[in-house]
Scaffold this active site. Structure first.
Site, PDB file in Angstrom:
ATOM      1  N   HIS A 217      -6.802  -3.377  -2.256  1.00  0.00           N
ATOM      2  CA  HIS A 217      -7.111  -2.463  -1.147  1.00  0.00           C
ATOM      3  C   HIS A 217      -7.204  -1.002  -1.599  1.00  0.00           C
ATOM      4  O   HIS A 217      -7.719  -0.168  -0.863  1.00  0.00           O
ATOM      5  CB  HIS A 217      -6.126  -2.653   0.020  1.00  0.00           C
ATOM      6  CG  HIS A 217      -4.798  -2.006  -0.160  1.00  0.00           C
ATOM      7  ND1 HIS A 217      -3.672  -2.692  -0.542  1.00  0.00           N
ATOM      8  CD2 HIS A 217      -4.400  -0.731   0.009  1.00  0.00           C
ATOM      9  CE1 HIS A 217      -2.650  -1.862  -0.606  1.00  0.00           C
ATOM     10  NE2 HIS A 217      -3.062  -0.666  -0.269  1.00  0.00           N
TER      11      HIS A 217
ATOM     12  N   ASP B 126      -4.853  -9.583  -2.319  1.00  0.00           N
ATOM     13  CA  ASP B 126      -4.844  -8.129  -2.537  1.00  0.00           C
ATOM     14  C   ASP B 126      -4.452  -7.824  -3.988  1.00  0.00           C
ATOM     15  O   ASP B 126      -3.321  -7.422  -4.279  1.00  0.00           O
ATOM     16  CB  ASP B 126      -3.860  -7.483  -1.539  1.00  0.00           C
ATOM     17  CG  ASP B 126      -3.989  -5.972  -1.506  1.00  0.00           C
ATOM     18  OD1 ASP B 126      -4.954  -5.445  -2.090  1.00  0.00           O
ATOM     19  OD2 ASP B 126      -3.120  -5.324  -0.896  1.00  0.00           O
TER      20      ASP B 126
ATOM     21  N   SER C 237       1.446   1.658  -2.943  1.00  0.00           N
ATOM     22  CA  SER C 237       0.536   0.507  -2.998  1.00  0.00           C
ATOM     23  C   SER C 237      -0.002   0.282  -4.401  1.00  0.00           C
ATOM     24  O   SER C 237      -0.364   1.234  -5.090  1.00  0.00           O
ATOM     25  CB  SER C 237      -0.664   0.747  -2.076  1.00  0.00           C
ATOM     26  OG  SER C 237      -0.315   0.392  -0.793  1.00  0.00           O
TER      27      SER C 237
HETATM   28  C1  4AZ Z   1       0.736   1.595   2.414  1.00  0.00           C
HETATM   29  O1  4AZ Z   1       0.171   2.086   3.402  1.00  0.00           O
HETATM   30  C2  4AZ Z   1       1.997   0.819   2.604  1.00  0.00           C
HETATM   31  N1  4AZ Z   1       6.539  -0.712   3.866  1.00  0.00           N
HETATM   32  C3  4AZ Z   1       2.626   0.263   1.515  1.00  0.00           C
HETATM   33  C4  4AZ Z   1       3.791  -0.442   1.700  1.00  0.00           C
HETATM   34  C5  4AZ Z   1       4.310  -0.595   2.954  1.00  0.00           C
HETATM   35  C6  4AZ Z   1       3.694  -0.043   4.048  1.00  0.00           C
HETATM   36  C7  4AZ Z   1       2.519   0.679   3.880  1.00  0.00           C
HETATM   37  C8  4AZ Z   1       5.566  -1.383   3.132  1.00  0.00           C
HETATM   38  O2  4AZ Z   1       0.258   1.740   1.284  1.00  0.00           O
END
Ligand code: 4AZ
Length: 830
Positions: free
Chosen positions: A636, A684, A780
């Site tokens: 993503h 992902d 992420s």
């Molecule tokens: C994000 O938006 C994201 N709490 C990554 C991890 C989590 C929530 C959002 C998990 O990249």
């Protein structure tokens, strides 16, 4: 200050000059005072000139006088500044503030007979009609609100299809101030043309008039193009070729070779009206550079229109693939660096009449239209099935495709109507069975993707509607039948874990049969240790057994890189230069300030595989080092427009504090999983190929994480830590500088499915019940690293993917389950 200077000068001059009336000096302007001052100076110079040399020397003496030097230097500097500023304005600033906006367009001129001469742009007939159309287009734009920005229209091609008339392909150029560039969207430019036709539409016909020219409003399409597309396609370009395939079944060879300097070529293919074009790529020998240096883009038009891309080939092709157009034109746009080659051919083919009656006894196969060619954006097929008796339904077995009831998200990989109920097709990494509880269903399929997609094939058979699966078998929600004995055995036999749902927590039967999840998982569960004996004995292979390089399997789940040779060939301890941190403790550490969501500062060298991925100069995602030239991250992070272009990304390696990377790497190629689903975040995962391997001298501060085999299991006694430079809470505005770490526990799959619903077997959840420790935005793509109790190495068990907010109680973070992708990863990196 000036005034004081004048006063001082006057005082000194008084010695030589006759006395002046002080009141009159104060009354005259500074100019008069200066003239007076100059006269006195001249007088002095005249006196001195009797004693001093004349001519050039006199001038020099004058010039070299300090106040004069200052005045002259100031004047020269002023003139230079004015000249430089004027040049900058003329050549850079003025030029920069305007830029060209290039568009490619097409529309169908109805009620005009297509002449064969229109195919030659040099022919009198082409020039004559093209001039007329060009004049019409120019007039429309010259009388529109963007008249002042409009520069020119160039008619590039005329073709004909089975709708009749002439299909006009053209370029348009606008010169626009940069500040207005956002206004000149393709929608806006297209709307000007459409509105002009709209006013003359009559009687529900789609043909209206553009200054007397009958134009089909539905055929108007305008797309923004790159300047390079325009320049390399216009007539003076050396590399535009036009080829025709008039007779169906006759293949026209296509060979392109790039010698020194590389090529950027456009090959325009046309076939007879009513036919389609099939392009067959036999080989395409290029460097995989993510469509940057080497690529073939196939368009469903004669101009490179973004909305008409059929397929982009950016990786070498060794086994033949074929692509079908939706009409009788196709454009091949080659970009090839030195010594690359393309081999293939194209042919005219008839549109498929894809309606068939299928008896399910005996069993057989159905194929997507044009199989084995890729599916074009438009196609349709209907199969009318018939089973031998009303008690039998139809089962369709797909290799990597699943039919799901249509929802709000739309259908991008095939639209299906089965006895009036609508389904969408989705490509997946496992096989499925679609069961139709009807003995003579009509199954209608339509292509529904904007580009070409993989073809499919399915085998059909009949099945007993009242007993879909044989006795002692269980019906999965994927339609597969699995043996009941496999229910709740810890193995995903159904491919969607429907055989592992609603299972009570497995209990260890230490007497006879042991639950496979407990056997040889590295932890003694039975009082006498029966569950952990004979673990290195060779046995049959399954997803939860470790496979040695020789191909044989052992029961020990986490055999890889545990410092104990388990396989006979010792392959389990090969390639184990990974997951071994060498933290440099400089005082600050685990007891530092709480950051991320409930994290603490890491220390230098603690997570040498952690990567900070910067998009266009700013932190965007995390990643992990897999080898000297591969990183792993989340799909993503790269899923939209510019995000998928490797040139915008930089990987910061060996970094503790933002801005202090030991190495910054450029990305050569981004491999996003082919089944990544942007709605569900399934699959992902993405791999990043670096342009250059990071220097070995950076080890141990840069080092790969260990990649778990598919058998790798995590128990409660493993330590799992999520790391990253992401936000510390949902509404935080500032990112932390120091790499943060937070320990989390793996949530059971059943619990996570209960919480979120849509949790695929390729996801895993981790967190703490209070929610106080979690990953967040910016983390992420980064690692969830786990270490066995007493073990020395860290394995990449998860990739930060998504979650409901950050740090919320009972809402764990969702991670990509890396063990599901071991073979996919190796297939790309080795
Ligand atoms: C994000 O938006 C994201 N709490 C990554 C991890 C989590 C929530 C959002 C998990 O990249």
């Amino acid at each position: 200050m000036g005034t004081k200077q004048e006063e001082t000068e006057q005082t000194s001059e008084d010695k030589d000059a006759p006395q002046q009336d002080s009141a009159s000096v104060a009354d005259v302007s500074v100019e008069v005072a200066t003239v007076d001052h100059t006269l006195r100076m001249l007088r002095r110079m005249y006196r001195k000139s009797r004693r001093k040399p004349k001519g050039l020397k006199r001038l020099l003496a004058y010039v070299l006088n300090i106040p004069h030097i200052t005045v002259i230097v100031t004047a020269v500097v002023f003139v230079l500044v004015v000249i430089i500023w004027s040049l900058l304005w003329v050549f850079i600033i003025r030029r920069e503030s305007y830029s060209g906006a290039y568009f490619a367009g097409m529309f169908r001129v109805a009620n005009v007979e297509f002449l064969p001469e229109y195919r030659q742009a040099e022919s009198h007939e082409f020039v004559s009609i093209a001039t007329k159309i060009q004049h019409v287009v120019s007039s429309v734009y010259k009388t529109s609100s963007v008249a002042r920005l409009y520069k020119q229209a160039v008619i590039s091609d005329l073709s004909n299809n089975d709708q009749g008339g002439v299909l006009v392909h053209f370029w348009m150029v606008f010169v626009i101030p940069r500040v207005k560039s956002a206004v000149m969207s393709e929608e806006f430019v297209g709307a000007i043309l459409k509105n002009s036709v709209l006013t003359s539409l009559q009687n529900r016909s789609s043909v209206g008039y553009l200054l007397g020219l009958p134009v089909d409003i539905d055929s108007i399409l305008i797309n923004v193009v790159q300047r390079s597309d325009y320049t390399s396609n216009t007539e003076d370009s050396q590399c535009v070729d036009k080829l025709y395939a008039n007779l169906p079944g006759v293949s026209v060879p296509l060979n392109v070779f790039s010698s020194w300097g590389g090529v950027s070529c456009h090959v325009k293919l046309t076939s007879a009206p009513g036919s389609l074009i099939r392009l067959v790529v036999s080989s395409f020998l290029i460097e995989p550079t993510d469509c940057v240096d080497d690529a073939l883009v196939v368009y469903d038009a004669l101009l490179p229109m973004r909305g008409r891309i059929l397929h982009s080939l950016c990786e070498p092709v060794s086994s033949s693939i074929s692509i079908v157009s939706t009409s009788n034109v196709m454009l091949l746009s080659f970009r090839m660096s030195d010594n690359k080659s393309f081999k293939g051919y194209f042919e005219a083919i008839a549109e498929e009449k894809c309606v068939s009656e299928v008896e399910t006894q005996p069993e057989g196969q159905i194929y997507s239209p044009f199989y084995p060619s890729m599916l074009p954006p438009e196609c349709a097929c209907t199969w009318k099935f018939k089973t031998p008796n009303p008690g039998l339904g139809v089962a369709l077995h797909f290799q990597n495709y699943v039919l799901k009831p249509k929802d709000m998200k739309g259908c991008n990989n095939g639209w299906w109507r089965v006895n009036e109920v609508i389904f969408c097709g989705i490509y997946v990494g496992y096989h499925t069975v679609f069961r139709i509880a009807h003995h003579s269903p009509a199954v209608e399929f339509r292509c529904s993707s904007p580009n070409s997609v993989q073809p499919f094939q399915a085998s059909y058979s009949s099945y007993n509607i009242s007993h879909p699966c044989p006795e002692s078998y269980f019906l999965c929600t994927t339609g597969l039948c699995v043996e009941r004995s496999r229910l709740c055995d810890g193995l995903d036999d159904c491919q969607d874990e429907s055989d592992e749902m609603l299972c009570s927590r497995p209990t260890m039967n230490c007497g006879s049969s042991s639950h496979p999840l407990f056997v040889c998982n590295g932890e003694v569960d039975c009082s006498h240790g029966e569950d952990e004996i004979n673990c290195t004995q060779e046995t049959t292979c399954s997803e939860i057994r470790y496979q040695c390089r020789s191909g044989s399997c052992i029961l020990k789940k986490n055999a890889k890189c545990d410092d104990v040779p388990d396989c006979k060939d010792h392959s389990d301890e090969a390639d184990c230069d990974c997951g071994h941190p060498t933290p440099v403790n400089k005082g600050g550490s685990s007891t530092g300030l709480h950051r991320i969501v409930g994290g603490v500062n890491s220390v230098e060298g603690e997570w040498p595989w952690q990567v900070s991925l910067h998009f266009d100069g700013s932190l965007y995602c995390g990643a992990s080092v897999l080898s000297s030239n591969w990183l792993i991250s989340a799909a993503h992070c790269f899923s939209k427009d510019r995000l998928s272009d490797p040139r915008y990304w930089r990987a910061h390696l060996g970094m503790l504090m933002q801005g202090s990377a030991k190495h910054v790497a450029e990305i050569q190629r981004i491999v996003v999983h082919e089944y990544y689903n942007a709605y569900t975040f399934d699959y992902d995962i993405a791999l990043l190929h670096l342009k250059k391997a990071w220097p070995a001298s950076l080890s141990p501060l840069v080092q790969p994480v260990c990649l778990p085999p598919s058998s790798h299991t995590i128990t409660d006694s493993h330590r799992c830590i999520v790391t990253g430079w992401g936000y510390r809470s949902e509404d935080d505005k500032v990112l932390p500088t120091v790499l943060q770490k937070a320990q989390v526990s793996i949530t059971s799959q059943t619990e996570c499915q209960r919480i979120y619903g849509l949790i695929s077997p390729r996801m895993l959840c981790a967190g703490v019940p209070s929610g106080e420790r979690d990953a967040c935005r910016g983390d992420s793509g980064g690692p969830l690293s786990c270490q066995a109790p007493g073990g020395s190495r860290w394995f990449l068990i998860g990739i930060v993917s998504w979650g409901s907010g950050c740090g919320r109680p009972n809402l764990p973070g969702v991670y990509t389950r890396v063990t599901k992708f071991t073979s996919w990863i190796y297939s790309h990196i080795s």
